[in-house]
Design a protein around this motif. Structure first.
Motif, mmCIF file in Angstrom:
data_model
loop_
_atom_site.group_PDB
_atom_site.id
_atom_site.type_symbol
_atom_site.label_atom_id
_atom_site.label_comp_id
_atom_site.label_asym_id
_atom_site.label_seq_id
_atom_site.Cartn_x
_atom_site.Cartn_y
_atom_site.Cartn_z
ATOM 1 N N SER A 27 0.827 -1.212 0.000
ATOM 2 C CA SER A 27 0.000 0.000 0.000
ATOM 3 C C SER A 27 0.858 1.256 0.000
ATOM 4 O O SER A 27 0.559 2.224 -0.714
ATOM 5 N N HIS A 28 1.924 1.219 0.786
ATOM 6 C CA HIS A 28 2.831 2.370 0.846
ATOM 7 C C HIS A 28 3.419 2.667 -0.532
ATOM 8 O O HIS A 28 3.429 3.814 -0.996
ATOM 9 N N ASN A 29 3.925 1.635 -1.201
ATOM 10 C CA ASN A 29 4.520 1.823 -2.531
ATOM 11 C C ASN A 29 3.494 2.287 -3.549
ATOM 12 O O ASN A 29 3.774 3.174 -4.376
ATOM 13 N N LEU A 30 2.293 1.692 -3.514
ATOM 14 C CA LEU A 30 1.256 2.061 -4.486
ATOM 15 C C LEU A 30 0.804 3.503 -4.293
ATOM 16 O O LEU A 30 0.601 4.242 -5.265
ATOM 17 N N ILE A 31 0.650 3.920 -3.034
ATOM 18 C CA ILE A 31 0.221 5.296 -2.761
ATOM 19 C C ILE A 31 1.281 6.291 -3.227
ATOM 20 O O ILE A 31 0.965 7.308 -3.851
ATOM 21 N N MET A 32 2.566 6.014 -2.957
ATOM 22 C CA MET A 32 3.634 6.917 -3.367
ATOM 23 C C MET A 32 3.726 6.991 -4.887
ATOM 24 O O MET A 32 3.944 8.067 -5.464
ATOM 25 N N ARG A 33 3.571 5.852 -5.558
ATOM 26 C CA ARG A 33 3.590 5.861 -7.028
ATOM 27 C C ARG A 33 2.428 6.664 -7.585
ATOM 28 O O ARG A 33 2.573 7.407 -8.567
ATOM 29 N N ALA A 34 1.247 6.506 -6.972
ATOM 30 C CA ALA A 34 0.078 7.257 -7.436
ATOM 31 C C ALA A 34 0.285 8.757 -7.250
ATOM 32 O O ALA A 34 -0.061 9.560 -8.133
ATOM 33 N N ILE A 35 0.868 9.143 -6.110
ATOM 34 C CA ILE A 35 1.144 10.567 -5.858
ATOM 35 C C ILE A 35 2.144 11.100 -6.875
ATOM 36 O O ILE A 35 1.960 12.184 -7.445
ATOM 37 N N ASN A 36 3.204 10.336 -7.136
ATOM 38 C CA ASN A 36 4.225 10.773 -8.098
ATOM 39 C C ASN A 36 3.641 10.905 -9.501
ATOM 40 O O ASN A 36 3.953 11.864 -10.218
ATOM 41 N N ARG A 37 2.793 9.953 -9.901
ATOM 42 C CA ARG A 37 2.185 10.027 -11.236
ATOM 43 C C ARG A 37 1.247 11.220 -11.347
ATOM 44 O O ARG A 37 1.233 11.916 -12.367
ATOM 45 N N THR A 38 0.474 11.450 -10.286
ATOM 46 C CA THR A 38 -0.477 12.569 -10.308
ATOM 47 C C THR A 38 0.243 13.907 -10.386
ATOM 48 O O THR A 38 -0.113 14.778 -11.192
ATOM 49 N N VAL A 39 1.268 14.063 -9.549
ATOM 50 C CA VAL A 39 2.025 15.316 -9.542
ATOM 51 C C VAL A 39 2.747 15.523 -10.862
ATOM 52 O O VAL A 39 2.793 16.628 -11.418
ATOM 53 N N SER A 40 3.327 14.442 -11.408
ATOM 54 C CA SER A 40 4.020 14.536 -12.696
ATOM 55 C C SER A 40 3.050 14.867 -13.821
ATOM 56 O O SER A 40 3.396 15.584 -14.765
ATOM 57 N N HIS A 41 1.831 14.353 -13.715
ATOM 58 C CA HIS A 41 0.834 14.588 -14.764
ATOM 59 C C HIS A 41 0.442 16.057 -14.851
ATOM 60 O O HIS A 41 0.168 16.573 -15.943
ATOM 61 N N VAL A 42 0.407 16.740 -13.705
ATOM 62 C CA VAL A 42 0.035 18.161 -13.701
ATOM 63 C C VAL A 42 1.243 19.065 -13.923
ATOM 64 O O VAL A 42 1.134 20.289 -13.854
ATOM 65 N N GLY A 43 2.405 18.456 -14.168
ATOM 66 C CA GLY A 43 3.600 19.226 -14.488
ATOM 67 C C GLY A 43 4.294 19.854 -13.310
ATOM 68 O O GLY A 43 4.983 20.865 -13.459
ATOM 69 N N LYS A 44 4.156 19.270 -12.131
ATOM 70 C CA LYS A 44 4.818 19.789 -10.953
ATOM 71 C C LYS A 44 5.670 18.702 -10.317
ATOM 72 O O LYS A 44 5.753 17.590 -10.818
ATOM 73 N N GLU A 45 6.315 19.033 -9.207
ATOM 74 C CA GLU A 45 7.120 18.054 -8.488
ATOM 75 C C GLU A 45 6.842 18.141 -6.992
ATOM 76 O O GLU A 45 6.453 19.190 -6.482
ATOM 77 N N ILE A 46 7.029 17.011 -6.304
ATOM 78 C CA ILE A 46 6.805 16.978 -4.865
ATOM 79 C C ILE A 46 7.940 17.715 -4.169
ATOM 80 O O ILE A 46 9.112 17.435 -4.406
ATOM 81 N N LYS A 47 7.594 18.660 -3.315
ATOM 82 C CA LYS A 47 8.601 19.466 -2.638
ATOM 83 C C LYS A 47 9.336 18.690 -1.552
ATOM 84 O O LYS A 47 10.503 18.942 -1.291
ATOM 85 N N ALA A 48 8.640 17.745 -0.900
ATOM 86 C CA ALA A 48 9.260 16.996 0.202
ATOM 87 C C ALA A 48 8.935 15.514 0.060
ATOM 88 O O ALA A 48 8.153 14.965 0.841
ATOM 89 N N PRO A 49 9.508 14.830 -0.936
ATOM 90 C CA PRO A 49 9.153 13.425 -1.178
ATOM 91 C C PRO A 49 9.494 12.496 -0.020
ATOM 92 O O PRO A 49 8.722 11.604 0.316
ATOM 93 N N LYS A 50 10.660 12.694 0.606
ATOM 94 C CA LYS A 50 11.052 11.818 1.714
ATOM 95 C C LYS A 50 10.129 12.001 2.909
ATOM 96 O O LYS A 50 9.722 11.034 3.555
ATOM 97 N N THR A 51 9.801 13.244 3.205
ATOM 98 C CA THR A 51 8.950 13.528 4.351
ATOM 99 C C THR A 51 7.541 12.984 4.131
ATOM 100 O O THR A 51 6.948 12.382 5.038
#
Length: 266
Positions: A27-51
């Motif tokens: 679940s942890h991996n799937l949620i992080m991948r979904a967040i990364n795909r969503t943010v990448s799709h809107v043309g932005k980047e996660i400011k604090a990925p590790k946190t």
């Protein structure tokens, strides 16, 4: 319960516990991948990925631990009571971690600091590696990793080195007393204009300011702005350019003068 039934129940509980751990990991991996795909799709980047990964993992695995304790019918309170640990003692024991945790939440919500930011926190300078539950990890410019309690980050003085795209730099330039000062100022301004790594923007100004009459020469301070990625290269390039321009125009950079007097007594 027979011995066979006991081991059967043990294996079943172990199976379900391992399944819960695997599902938490998945679940942890799937949620992080979904967040990364969503943010990448809107043309932005996660400011604090590790946190963000740490917070999501904390929630998921915390929920998983609660399920595992339920599977094994574990209740910690009788054990704590048996050890004579009262609520007051627990409160005192967890006071510092809880304060750091709440301070960490405030740091994240208000974005007082975030990953990848170059800053200084009460005299400790470096780049923010990660904001954890109890500490903020700072990687210093000389490669050390410093853990600062979040309560100190929240209540401390934070100096951000790059709040905007540019940063102002300064260094001193000394010339001989015999130099034409108007010419010196003109040449320093020329060096600022000709150097490509010095930012030329209407929002900033690059200037030359008199500093002092020194023991061996007259000193001017050169103030100029640079991009973050060109910080050190710009300093080196401008200093070399100034020296070259001075040499072409017979402007001397003085050496340190030492006045040595020797007296002899008979």
């Amino acid at each position: 319960m027979s011995l066979g039934g006991y081991f059967s129940m043990l294996y079943i509980n172990l199976f379900w516990s391992l399944l819960v751990i695997f599902l938490c990991f998945l679940s942890h991996n799937l949620i992080m991948r979904a967040i990364n795909r969503t943010v990448s799709h809107v043309g932005k980047e996660i400011k604090a990925p590790k946190t963000i990964s740490m917070i999501i993992g904390f929630l998921i695995y915390g929920f998983g631990i609660a399920i595992i304790m339920s599977i094994w019918n574990i209740n910690l309170m009788p054990y704590l009571t048996g050890l004579g640990i009262s609520g007051v003692v627990l409160g005192l024991a967890f006071q510092e971690p809880l304060t750091n945790f709440l301070s960490g939440v405030l740091v994240l919500v208000t974005r007082k600091v975030f990953e990848g930011e170059a800053l200084d926190i009460d005299g400790i300078s470096g780049v923010v590696d990660m904001v954890e539950m109890n500490h903020t990890r700072i990687k210093t410019f000389d490669g050390k990793m410093v853990l600062i309690p979040n309560r100190k980050v929240w209540s401390g003085t934070v100096t951000k080195f790059w709040p905007g795209p540019y940063r102002r730099v300064s260094f001193d330039v000394s010339v001989d007393y015999s130099s034409d000062l108007e010419k010196v100022i003109s040449l320093l301004r020329r060096a600022l204009e000709e150097e490509d790594l010095v930012v030329k923007d209407e929002s900033v100004s690059n200037i030359v300011v008199f500093k002092e009459y020194g023991s061996s020469g007259i000193t001017y301070t050169v103030y100029f702005w640079v991009d973050r990625e060109n910080y050190f290269n710009a300093i080196n390039a401008l200093s070399a350019r100034i020296k070259k321009i001075f040499e072409e125009n017979n402007i001397s950079i003085p050496y340190m003068i030492v006045d040595l007097r020797v007296s002899q007594k008979n």
